[in-house]
Design a protein around this motif. Sequence first.
Motif, PDB file in Angstrom:
ATOM      1  N   GLY A  74       0.808  -1.213   0.000  1.00 31.67           N
ATOM      2  CA  GLY A  74       0.000   0.000   0.000  1.00 31.67           C
ATOM      3  C   GLY A  74       0.839   1.259   0.000  1.00 31.67           C
ATOM      4  O   GLY A  74       0.550   2.214  -0.719  1.00 31.67           O
ATOM      5  N   ALA A  75       1.917   1.263   0.796  1.00 31.15           N
ATOM      6  CA  ALA A  75       2.815   2.423   0.835  1.00 31.15           C
ATOM      7  C   ALA A  75       3.569   2.568  -0.476  1.00 31.15           C
ATOM      8  O   ALA A  75       3.804   3.687  -0.959  1.00 31.15           O
ATOM      9  CB  ALA A  75       3.795   2.285   2.001  1.00 31.15           C
ATOM     10  N   GLN A  76       3.972   1.440  -1.067  1.00 24.51           N
ATOM     11  CA  GLN A  76       4.647   1.492  -2.363  1.00 24.51           C
ATOM     12  C   GLN A  76       3.734   2.103  -3.424  1.00 24.51           C
ATOM     13  O   GLN A  76       4.162   2.951  -4.213  1.00 24.51           O
ATOM     14  CB  GLN A  76       5.072   0.082  -2.781  1.00 24.51           C
ATOM     15  CG  GLN A  76       6.196  -0.502  -1.948  1.00 24.51           C
ATOM     16  CD  GLN A  76       6.437  -1.971  -2.274  1.00 24.51           C
ATOM     17  OE1 GLN A  76       5.574  -2.657  -2.805  1.00 24.51           O
ATOM     18  NE2 GLN A  76       7.626  -2.457  -1.942  1.00 24.51           N
ATOM     19  N   ALA A  77       2.491   1.646  -3.444  1.00 22.04           N
ATOM     20  CA  ALA A  77       1.540   2.159  -4.433  1.00 22.04           C
ATOM     21  C   ALA A  77       1.315   3.658  -4.249  1.00 22.04           C
ATOM     22  O   ALA A  77       1.254   4.410  -5.232  1.00 22.04           O
ATOM     23  CB  ALA A  77       0.215   1.401  -4.324  1.00 22.04           C
ATOM     24  N   ALA A  78       1.209   4.105  -2.997  1.00 25.66           N
ATOM     25  CA  ALA A  78       0.997   5.531  -2.734  1.00 25.66           C
ATOM     26  C   ALA A  78       2.206   6.350  -3.196  1.00 25.66           C
ATOM     27  O   ALA A  78       2.050   7.450  -3.747  1.00 25.66           O
ATOM     28  CB  ALA A  78       0.746   5.760  -1.241  1.00 25.66           C
ATOM     29  N   LEU A  79       3.399   5.825  -2.988  1.00 26.66           N
ATOM     30  CA  LEU A  79       4.600   6.523  -3.435  1.00 26.66           C
ATOM     31  C   LEU A  79       4.645   6.636  -4.954  1.00 26.66           C
ATOM     32  O   LEU A  79       5.006   7.685  -5.504  1.00 26.66           O
ATOM     33  CB  LEU A  79       5.851   5.790  -2.943  1.00 26.66           C
ATOM     34  CG  LEU A  79       6.454   6.232  -1.613  1.00 26.66           C
ATOM     35  CD1 LEU A  79       7.673   5.386  -1.274  1.00 26.66           C
ATOM     36  CD2 LEU A  79       6.838   7.703  -1.645  1.00 26.66           C
ATOM     37  N   ILE A  80       4.282   5.564  -5.627  1.00 26.27           N
ATOM     38  CA  ILE A  80       4.309   5.598  -7.091  1.00 26.27           C
ATOM     39  C   ILE A  80       3.340   6.649  -7.617  1.00 26.27           C
ATOM     40  O   ILE A  80       3.650   7.390  -8.556  1.00 26.27           O
ATOM     41  CB  ILE A  80       3.975   4.200  -7.656  1.00 26.27           C
ATOM     42  CG1 ILE A  80       5.142   3.244  -7.388  1.00 26.27           C
ATOM     43  CG2 ILE A  80       3.697   4.270  -9.154  1.00 26.27           C
ATOM     44  CD1 ILE A  80       4.849   1.815  -7.762  1.00 26.27           C
ATOM     45  N   ARG A  81       2.177   6.718  -7.002  1.00 26.10           N
ATOM     46  CA  ARG A  81       1.191   7.719  -7.458  1.00 26.10           C
ATOM     47  C   ARG A  81       1.687   9.138  -7.237  1.00 26.10           C
ATOM     48  O   ARG A  81       1.427  10.035  -8.039  1.00 26.10           O
ATOM     49  CB  ARG A  81      -0.133   7.515  -6.729  1.00 26.10           C
ATOM     50  CG  ARG A  81      -0.841   6.209  -7.056  1.00 26.10           C
ATOM     51  CD  ARG A  81      -2.256   6.198  -6.479  1.00 26.10           C
ATOM     52  NE  ARG A  81      -2.888   4.886  -6.621  1.00 26.10           N
ATOM     53  CZ  ARG A  81      -2.943   3.972  -5.660  1.00 26.10           C
ATOM     54  NH1 ARG A  81      -2.408   4.235  -4.483  1.00 26.10           N
ATOM     55  NH2 ARG A  81      -3.530   2.811  -5.858  1.00 26.10           N
ATOM     56  N   ASP A 123      -0.900  -5.435  -8.108  1.00 26.57           N
ATOM     57  CA  ASP A 123      -2.307  -5.603  -7.752  1.00 26.57           C
ATOM     58  C   ASP A 123      -2.876  -4.364  -7.072  1.00 26.57           C
ATOM     59  O   ASP A 123      -4.087  -4.161  -7.052  1.00 26.57           O
ATOM     60  CB  ASP A 123      -2.480  -6.807  -6.813  1.00 26.57           C
ATOM     61  CG  ASP A 123      -2.327  -8.135  -7.542  1.00 26.57           C
ATOM     62  OD1 ASP A 123      -2.557  -8.152  -8.769  1.00 26.57           O
ATOM     63  OD2 ASP A 123      -1.970  -9.130  -6.899  1.00 26.57           O
ATOM     64  N   GLU A 124      -2.001  -3.529  -6.497  1.00 23.93           N
ATOM     65  CA  GLU A 124      -2.447  -2.340  -5.766  1.00 23.93           C
ATOM     66  C   GLU A 124      -2.586  -1.114  -6.666  1.00 23.93           C
ATOM     67  O   GLU A 124      -3.143  -0.103  -6.249  1.00 23.93           O
ATOM     68  CB  GLU A 124      -1.438  -2.006  -4.648  1.00 23.93           C
ATOM     69  CG  GLU A 124      -1.270  -3.093  -3.602  1.00 23.93           C
ATOM     70  CD  GLU A 124      -2.418  -3.121  -2.616  1.00 23.93           C
ATOM     71  OE1 GLU A 124      -3.087  -2.085  -2.472  1.00 23.93           O
ATOM     72  OE2 GLU A 124      -2.642  -4.178  -2.007  1.00 23.93           O
TER      73      GLU A 124
END
Length: 445
Positions: free
Chosen positions: A67-74, A98-99
Motif C-alpha cells: 500500500g505504501a509502495q503504491a501511494a509513493l508511485i502515485r 495488484d495495488e
Amino acid sequence: MPPVTAKDLNTAIDDGRLAYVGRELSALAPQEAAAVLDAMDVGDRTIAFRVLPKNDAVHVFDELTPGAQAALIRSLGTAEVADAFDRMDPDDRAELLDELPSNVAKALIRSLSPAERDATAVVLGFRRGSVGRRMSPEFVHVYPDETAGSAIDRIKERGRDAETIYTIPVVDHQRRLVGVASLRDLLLSASDTLVDEYTKSPIYAYASEDAESTAQRCIDRSLMAMPVVDREERLLGILTLDDAAEVVAAARDEDEARAGAREVLKTPYLHASILAITRARVVWLFVLAISAILTVNVLEIFEGTLEQRVALALFIPLLTGIGGNTGSQAATTVTRALATEEVTPRDAARVAGKEVRVGLTMGAALGIVGFAVASAVYGFDIGTVIGTTIISVCTMAATVGGLMPLLAKTVRVDPAVFSTPFISTFCDATGLIVYFMIAKTVLGI
C-alpha cells in the motif's frame, strides 16, 4: 541516541531540515527506515523518500508495504521508482501491481528489463490467492547426475540473482522435480561426489494451491524454501520461509478484521482517510443489518406469545447472547483448525459430532444454572423453558458454527467471511424460534 521516529521526521520536514531527514533515514537499516516511512502520511513520506540517496531508496522501497509502495508511485510518478521496481523480487512486484491502477501498472511493467518482465509474467499468470502468485521464479537448480563441484560452480554463478541458495531444488533434464539438496551438504562433500547422494525427497506444492495453506505448511515443517511445480511436476519456482511468513501474517490480519466485521486497512489508522475507514466497515454493517431483519421478523411472528407471558421477553438478551457466542467460539476454533490443516471439509461429520457433544455439555452446565435462577424468580414452568432452551441453543449454535467454515471452504469462500457477527445474527434468529417453540409447548400458549 534513540532511533528516529516518524514524528521526528514530520517535524523536521515542517522545519525544512531535509538534510537531517535524509541523513537519519540513511543511518537506519532498510527494514527500520521502511517502518518509519510507513508510519508517515503520504505527503511527508514522499518528501522523505525523495531525499534518500538512490541506492538506499532502492532497498527501502523494497521493504515498504504494498500500500505504501503504491501511494509513493502515485505521488512520485513511475519514472522515479522504475529502478527500485526493477530490483524487486518478482513475487513482491506482482503484489504491488495488484495495488496499482492498470495504466500505472502497465507503465511499470514496460520499464522492466526483458528478463525481469518475463519473471514477473510467470508469477502474474496465476490467480490471486494461489501460491503461484507468491512464489519466486528466481532460483538455482542442480541435477542429480552432476558432481557437487559442478553444482557449487553453478550456484556461485547464478546465486546472486536467486531468492535463496540454502535449499537447492534438484531436477532431471526435463525440469521435473526429483528432490532437494542442502547447500551445506554440497559445500562439505567431495567435489567429485554426485548430487544424487545428497538428494532428499521434496516437500513441494502445486502452483494452483492456496497460498495461505501452503505457506502454513512451509512454516510448520520449518522449510527454508518449498519448491513449487506445475501439474506435470516441472519446477516453476520456490516459496521461501520469509515469504510464507508474510502470507500467513496477512491472512491472520484479514481473518481478525473480518471476525470484527470489517476489512483490513492498507495504511496505518491515523493516516487512513475517512473514506477508506468507512469502506472497510460499512459493507459488513449492511450485511449484518439485513441479516438482523430476520430477528425482527421472528419477534413479530411470536408477538402474541410475548403478550401472554411478558416474562419471556426478559430472557431474550441472555439466550441470544449465549447462542451467538457459542456459535462464534465454534467457528473460530474450526477456522483455525482449517488454517493449520488439522481438519478438512471431508471431516464435516466428525466435526459435527464433536460440536454436538461440546454444545450439549456446555448447554447442560449453563441450562442447570438458568433453570435454577429462573425457577426461583418466575416459577418452575419458566425455569423449564429457559433451561431447555439454553441446552437446545448451545447444541445448535455449536454445530452450526463448527460446520459453517467447512461449508465455506467447500464452496471456495474464505471461512473468515462467515465472521463472528454474521454467525451471531444467524444464531439469534434461529435461537429465538427454538425459544418460542419450546415456550409454547411447555406453557401451552
